[in-house]
Motif scaffolding. Sequence first.
Motif, PDB file in Angstrom:
ATOM      1  N   ILE A  34       4.569  -1.220  -1.747  1.00 56.68           N
ATOM      2  CA  ILE A  34       3.330  -0.645  -1.888  1.00 56.68           C
ATOM      3  C   ILE A  34       2.359  -0.642  -1.722  1.00 56.68           C
ATOM      4  O   ILE A  34       1.800  -1.401  -2.641  1.00 56.68           O
ATOM      5  N   SER A 195       8.594  -3.064   2.574  1.00 57.81           N
ATOM      6  CA  SER A 195       7.827  -2.427   2.623  1.00 57.81           C
ATOM      7  C   SER A 195       7.488  -1.260   3.030  1.00 57.81           C
ATOM      8  O   SER A 195       8.225  -1.244   3.848  1.00 57.81           O
ATOM      9  N   HIS A 197       4.872   2.289   4.429  1.00 57.49           N
ATOM     10  CA  HIS A 197       3.450   2.723   4.195  1.00 57.49           C
ATOM     11  C   HIS A 197       3.810   4.779   4.040  1.00 57.49           C
ATOM     12  O   HIS A 197       3.181   5.088   2.828  1.00 57.49           O
ATOM     13  N   LEU A 199       4.895   6.843   1.935  1.00 51.89           N
ATOM     14  CA  LEU A 199       4.537   6.752   0.188  1.00 51.89           C
ATOM     15  C   LEU A 199       6.159   7.977   0.099  1.00 51.89           C
ATOM     16  O   LEU A 199       6.475   8.262  -0.781  1.00 51.89           O
TER      17      LEU A 199
END
Length: 258
Positions: A34, A195, A197, A199
């Motif tokens: 993150i 990865s 985005h 959260l």
Amino acid sequence: MEQISARDLTVGYGKAVISDATFQVLPGEIIALIGPNGSGKSTILKTITRQLKKMSGKLFIGEDIDDSLTEVELAKKMSMLMTERIHPELMTCFEVVAMGRYPYTGRLGFLTAEDKKKVEEAIALVGAEDVANKDFMKISDGQRQRVMLARAIAQEPEIMILDEPTSFLDIQYKIDILSVIKKLAVERNIAVLMSIHELEFVPAIADKVIGICDGSIYKIGTPEEIFTGENLEKMYRMKPGTGDRIISGLLEYSKCLK
């Protein structure tokens, strides 16, 4: 089973983006990368998958230095799902998924009965049976992402590298794909580095989190250790007090996903 180990890894495009990164991903473990846009998450993943040459440091796939593995050897150990869209002409979804078997089929690419079985199993695992015989370019983005994940699964990897696998998808597609990834890690003992985005999904999906900030790894820990107001404010350059309010909402949302 294989794992990824990075030691003092520096990555970038001529100029370092991330310096001296040290981390590992163990079999059966999901690690979430993150950090803000442009922080270097994709650069790390592209270096691991050889789309970029590492600038310095060491990268191990299992006990092997990554440079010692041939492309075919690496493909048998690691699969990837990256953000770049592919545009295969006149290929069915089944044929796209079957591309994941090429490390095993030789130069001519002929599928054996066993290869076809692996392809069908991967398609079923992601719930894409209804589009298997359709033109890949004529299905929705969510369906394409399922197919691309099936291709990565058909490769029978011990390591999966995923770059923002849920970006631009509707909420149900996001949940479905993350559920499959979690199932793969647990049931097949796959090491997953991804990865992400969003959260709000991290506490439910990740065993550990790597937080990136200001050109280096800021912290590594469990979601509970990383998801504090102070850490989010540091990584995402938020105003003081903002992080705690965001954390409260993230943790409530994550309860719905587990």
